[in-house]
Design an enzyme around this catalytic site. Structure first.
Site, mmCIF file in Angstrom:
data_model
loop_
_atom_site.group_PDB
_atom_site.id
_atom_site.type_symbol
_atom_site.label_atom_id
_atom_site.label_comp_id
_atom_site.label_asym_id
_atom_site.label_seq_id
_atom_site.Cartn_x
_atom_site.Cartn_y
_atom_site.Cartn_z
ATOM 1 N N VAL A 69 -98.309 15.877 38.227
ATOM 2 C CA VAL A 69 -98.269 14.419 38.111
ATOM 3 C C VAL A 69 -96.926 13.928 38.641
ATOM 4 C CG1 VAL A 69 -97.380 14.356 35.739
ATOM 5 C CG2 VAL A 69 -98.732 12.450 36.587
ATOM 6 N N CYS A 70 -96.976 12.800 39.302
ATOM 7 C CA CYS A 70 -95.776 12.139 39.810
ATOM 8 C C CYS A 70 -95.984 10.649 39.582
ATOM 9 C CB CYS A 70 -95.573 12.476 41.291
ATOM 10 S SG CYS A 70 -93.924 12.019 41.906
ATOM 11 N N GLY A 71 -95.230 9.830 40.291
ATOM 12 C CA GLY A 71 -95.433 8.392 40.190
ATOM 13 C C GLY A 71 -96.669 7.944 40.937
ATOM 14 N N PHE A 98 -98.586 8.915 37.216
ATOM 15 C CA PHE A 98 -98.265 8.560 35.834
ATOM 16 C C PHE A 98 -98.787 7.182 35.435
ATOM 17 C CE2 PHE A 98 -95.471 6.669 32.631
ATOM 18 C CZ PHE A 98 -95.673 7.556 31.585
#
Length: 123
Positions: A69-71, A98
């Site tokens: 997961v990242c932005g 996220f």
């Protein structure tokens, strides 16, 4: 090599509940500004060896399911692809990153930093 699939946040959470390793590759500033996922393993996207070990001597079994997961998928996609190139067979990443995780009502902490208040422009 196939491109690691995107999963909805809800599907990703189910994958994690089934035992996948949840890896958050957002910066410390990004986590402070937007919140964190409790239990996620924090990894510097530019230093995957710190957690996974060198590509020729993995510290985590290549059979371990991994959810990145990242932005946004633009951040998590390259990390998921790098892990797939290393031989991880069960890698996916979160569609919407996220923000989608949080919007789905999944566990997340509040931001540590208050967002910047907009300033009124002079009239």
């Amino acid at each position: 090599m196939t491109t690691p699939p995107l999963q909805t946040a809800t599907d990703a959470a189910a994958t994690v509940a089934d035992g996948a390793l949840l890896v958050d590759v957002r910066s410390a500033q990004g986590r402070a500004a937007h919140g964190e996922i409790p239990g996620a393993t924090l990894v510097d996207r530019d230093d995957l060896d710190a957690l996974f070990g060198p590509a020729d001597a993995p510290a985590i079994s290549l059979d371990t399911p991994v959810v990145v997961v990242c932005g946004s998928p633009n951040g998590s996609g390259p990390v998921a692809e790098a892990l797939a190139r290393r031989g991880y067979a069960h890698v996916s990443h979160v569609d919407g990153g996220f923000p989608a995780w949080k919007d789905a009502g999944l566990p997340a902490t509040d931001p540590a930093e208050a967002p910047a208040e907009p300033t009124d422009a002079p009239a």
